[in-house]
Write an enzyme that holds these catalytic residues in place. Sequence first.
Site: not given
Length: 190
Positions: A112, A140, A174
């Site tokens: 990220d 990302k 998850r």
Amino acid sequence: ANWYDTDVPSVVLTEEQIATRTVELAQQIAANHPYRPGQPRSEDLLLVTVLKGAVMFTADLARALPIPSQLEFMAVSSYGAATKSSGVVRIVKDLDRDIRGRDVLVVEDVVDSGLTLSWLLRHLAAREPKSLEVCALLRKPEALEAEVKLDYIGFDIPNVFVVGYGLDFDERYRDLPFLGDLDPSAVERP
Ligand code: PRP
Ligand code: MN
Ligand code: MG
């Protein structure tokens, strides 16, 4: 099956998409780490899983790899209960083995900000592995804040909060077999 129904209203990546890409990544990795018949155990590829998010991906990747690999686990934490990276990385569980002289492949679910990985790679490089590579299922690109060398990338995804296939929001979701969007109403609920 989506047992979280309205919490996860849309699918970002299906189980099939993830499985197909995982096989492709495994083939790329194996091409760079050819198996030498009779090679000693110490030459097996060492998969360093970053707990907990990368557990599902590692399990599937190891089984898709057509070469021997060994599993090691490390736990670091950067998010806590927030949906944004804090940049604060904490070792929760260190490796139990020395990685000196080993071919190491760090397995991550998502890059990220990249802060977790850039910190981890510096930390692991200091232990002098023979090689140090990274395989991340998701990246990302819009969120990247730190320079990180990713050797194998599954998918680039937009900068939205995704859950499932190992990725959580405050430890939940998850267990979903696919990757989906998290509805904002789920964030408000205890
Ligand atoms: C998440 C994710 C990555 C990291 C990515 O882990 O699994 O490890 O954050 O964020 P970054 O690129 O911004 O550093 P988290 O800290 O939530 O722990 P978890 O894997 O146990 O969910
Ligand atoms: Mn993680
Ligand atoms: Mg998390």
